[in-house]
Design a protein around this motif. Structure first.
Motif, short mmCIF file in Angstrom:
data_model
loop_
_atom_site.label_atom_id
_atom_site.label_comp_id
_atom_site.label_asym_id
_atom_site.label_seq_id
_atom_site.Cartn_x
_atom_site.Cartn_y
_atom_site.Cartn_z
N SER A 98 0.81 -1.22 0.00
CA SER A 98 0.00 0.00 0.00
C SER A 98 0.84 1.27 0.00
N ALA A 251 -5.16 4.98 2.51
CA ALA A 251 -6.24 4.34 3.26
C ALA A 251 -7.47 4.02 2.42
N GLY A 252 -7.60 4.63 1.27
CA GLY A 252 -8.86 4.49 0.53
C GLY A 252 -8.75 3.79 -0.80
N ILE A 254 -9.18 0.66 -1.47
CA ILE A 254 -9.74 -0.68 -1.33
C ILE A 254 -10.23 -1.20 -2.68
N GLU A 257 -7.32 -1.96 -5.07
CA GLU A 257 -6.58 -3.14 -4.62
C GLU A 257 -7.35 -4.41 -4.94
N GLY A 266 -5.96 -1.92 2.44
CA GLY A 266 -7.39 -1.79 2.18
C GLY A 266 -8.05 -3.14 2.01
N ARG A 267 -7.42 -4.02 1.24
CA ARG A 267 -7.98 -5.34 1.03
C ARG A 267 -7.96 -6.18 2.31
N MET A 288 -3.95 3.14 9.79
CA MET A 288 -4.30 4.07 8.72
C MET A 288 -4.58 5.47 9.28
#
Length: 313
Positions: A98, A251-252, A254, A257, A266-267, A288
């Motif tokens: 990440s 952090a965002g 997801i 990913e 995220g995942r 995060m």
């Protein structure tokens, strides 16, 4: 400057403490019993009670929070009940995906946005300005997951230049970076569009100041004035947006990913939520949030470096 730094450090510590309490409270108030979810509806009461005790769910909220916070302060984030491994190790493995992805996406956004924003500001009201505004509107409007699928279709399926997904690990750095290119581009496009618009607006406001007119009167060209005097004074709102963007990218991401099957933070949170692995959820979310707060702290220091007047506040 020292007083400014001490005040920011105190604010940083208090923010982290409040964030940890809020995260633990929200996760603790989630409906349902994680132990029942993990064992299933047919579990024996004795087995269920033993698992609740193992997970610490039989303890009062303040006791559980104090134990978790004490572990966080010592680097022990607990044990994942799904993966049967320390949570700190899980998060460390996912951060290796990440964090480079967020840095690559932010770097691409800056490389695209700064020339575009400066070009639009220097040609305000002309065709070039209109073209940049139109392109940024399109970049903001396009969903990044849809753009990601287009990138996969073009560069992975048709041209076969880049991998469509997965992450081979950092044992082969070239292959690892290659696997992050498409997701970084998909994340960077909307952020570059936002950053370019903010930079354009800040530069246009700066170009109307008296010191800019004085610089032009001394013989500097519009481009020289923009680069030497306008850009630095327009950086404060730009730094704010960059800090927010890095936090979002870390952090965002997801959806991206999951589109590219990247084993990122995220995942990990998404999988932990579906598996009701609450210790992983609260620890990963805290990491995060801590990253967001630390980025904000760094941005505050950057403000003071750009504008020394802020140090006295």
């Amino acid at each position: 400057m020292l007083r400014y730094l001490i005040r920011r450090l105190i604010s940083l510590g208090l923010s982290l403490l409040v964030a940890s309490a809020l995260i633990f409270s929200v996760v603790a108030l989630v409906p349902g019993d994680p132990a029942s979810f993990m064992l299933g509806t047919g579990a024996q009461p004795e087995t269920l009670a033993a698992l609740r005790a193992q997970m610490g769910l039989d303890q009062p909220w303040p006791v559980r929070y104090a134990a978790w916070l004490g572990g966080v302060l010592t680097g022990d984030l607990g044990q994942s009940f799904t993966y049967k491994t320390p949570v700190a190790g899980l998060i460390a493995d996912r951060v290796q995906v990440s964090l480079p992805l967020a840095l690559m996406a932010l770097l691409l956004a800056v490389v695209i946005a700064f020339p575009a924003g400066m070009y639009a500001a220097s040609r305000r009201g002309r065709a070039g300005d209109a073209a940049v505004i139109g392109a940024t509107q399109l970049g903001i409007a396009l969903p990044n997951f849809w753009f990601a699928m287009l990138l996969v279709l073009l560069f992975a399926v048709n041209l076969r230049l880049l991998p469509a997904g997965g992450f081979p690990g950092w044992g082969n750095p070239a292959a690892a970076l290659k696997s992050l290119i498409l997701p970084a581009v998909a994340l960077a496009l909307p952020q570059a569009a936002i950053l370019a618009r903010v930079l354009r607006s800040a530069l246009i406001e700066t170009l109307g100041q008296d010191y800019i007119r004085t610089a032009r009167a001394k013989g500097l060209t519009r481009g020289q004035t923009l680069r030497r005097h306008g850009l630095r004074n327009a950086l404060i709102p730009v730094l704010t947006i960059m800090g927010m963007q890095f936090s979002f990218l870390l952090a965002g991401a997801i959806i991206i990913e999951n589109v590219f099957y990247l084993p990122g933070l995220g995942r990990l949170i998404f999988q932990a939520i579906t598996q009701r692995d609450l210790i992983v959820v609260q620890s990963a979310v805290l990491v995060m949030v801590a990253a967001v707060i630390l980025v904000t702290f760094v941005v505050d220091l950057a403000y003071a470096a750009v504008d020394p007047r802020l140090r006295a506040r």
